[in-house]
Scaffold this active site. Sequence first.
Site, PDB file in Angstrom:
ATOM      1  N   CYS A 156       1.825   5.856   2.538  1.00 21.77           N
ATOM      2  CA  CYS A 156       0.630   5.624   1.726  1.00 21.77           C
ATOM      3  C   CYS A 156       0.292   4.132   1.720  1.00 21.77           C
ATOM      4  CB  CYS A 156       0.873   6.126   0.302  1.00 21.77           C
ATOM      5  SG  CYS A 156       2.008   5.071  -0.644  1.00 21.77           S
ATOM      6  N   ASN A 194      11.786  10.003  -2.424  1.00 19.59           N
ATOM      7  CA  ASN A 194      10.814   9.937  -3.505  1.00 19.59           C
ATOM      8  C   ASN A 194      11.521  10.363  -4.790  1.00 19.59           C
ATOM      9  OD1 ASN A 194       8.724  10.862  -5.382  1.00 19.59           O
ATOM     10  ND2 ASN A 194       7.313  10.453  -3.702  1.00 19.59           N
ATOM     11  N   HIS A 219       8.288   5.822  -4.357  1.00 21.78           N
ATOM     12  CA  HIS A 219       8.142   6.664  -3.169  1.00 21.78           C
ATOM     13  C   HIS A 219       9.382   6.488  -2.293  1.00 21.78           C
ATOM     14  CE1 HIS A 219       3.458   7.140  -3.098  1.00 21.78           C
ATOM     15  NE2 HIS A 219       4.009   7.610  -4.204  1.00 21.78           N
ATOM     16  N   GLU A 239       9.843   5.342   0.759  1.00 28.31           N
ATOM     17  CA  GLU A 239       9.953   4.043   1.414  1.00 28.31           C
ATOM     18  C   GLU A 239      10.323   2.949   0.420  1.00 28.31           C
ATOM     19  OE1 GLU A 239       6.635   6.382   3.542  1.00 28.31           O
ATOM     20  OE2 GLU A 239       7.357   6.109   1.500  1.00 28.31           O
ATOM     21  N   ASP A 243       1.276  12.608  -7.043  1.00 29.90           N
ATOM     22  CA  ASP A 243       2.033  11.650  -6.241  1.00 29.90           C
ATOM     23  C   ASP A 243       1.129  10.809  -5.350  1.00 29.90           C
ATOM     24  OD1 ASP A 243       4.824  10.775  -5.531  1.00 29.90           O
ATOM     25  OD2 ASP A 243       4.083  11.292  -3.533  1.00 29.90           O
TER      26      ASP A 243
END
Length: 149
Positions: free
Chosen positions: A75, A35, A46, A48, A138
């Site tokens: 998320c 992140n 983020h 990923e 976030d």
Amino acid sequence: MQAAIEEAQTGLAEGGIPIGSVIVYRGKIIGRGHNRRVQQGSAILHGEMDAFENAGRQLAEVYAESVLYTTLSPCAMCSGAIVLYGITKVVVGENLTFMGEEGWLKSRGVSVEVLQDPACIGMMQTFINTHPELWNEDIGQPDGNTAST
């Protein structure tokens, strides 16, 4: 998972949020990230998403055979990218501090394995307790509600 944890630790050391991710294809890491929203002033970076960005352009077959490891439950945004690029397996470090879109991923045919790794849990609990405003920013929850939307 260890490489994802190391990415999360790097993000924390840089002053960011400790979430890391790696994409593994045939036993080799092809993308790694953490992140970097704080560090880069990004709205979307983020862990990923950073791993996808660092993996670069890949053939659909590569992503279909890859496994994404992430220290925290993905998320909605990251889950969308997982499905968009055809990742079929996700290994999650923990989902106790934040439950992402695991049910949606499963409904789209993605295999989700949750480890409840103590290092991942401890890292996030400490961060959330120390930096609640940054954490809430976030996850897009100004009121501190960490429930999945």
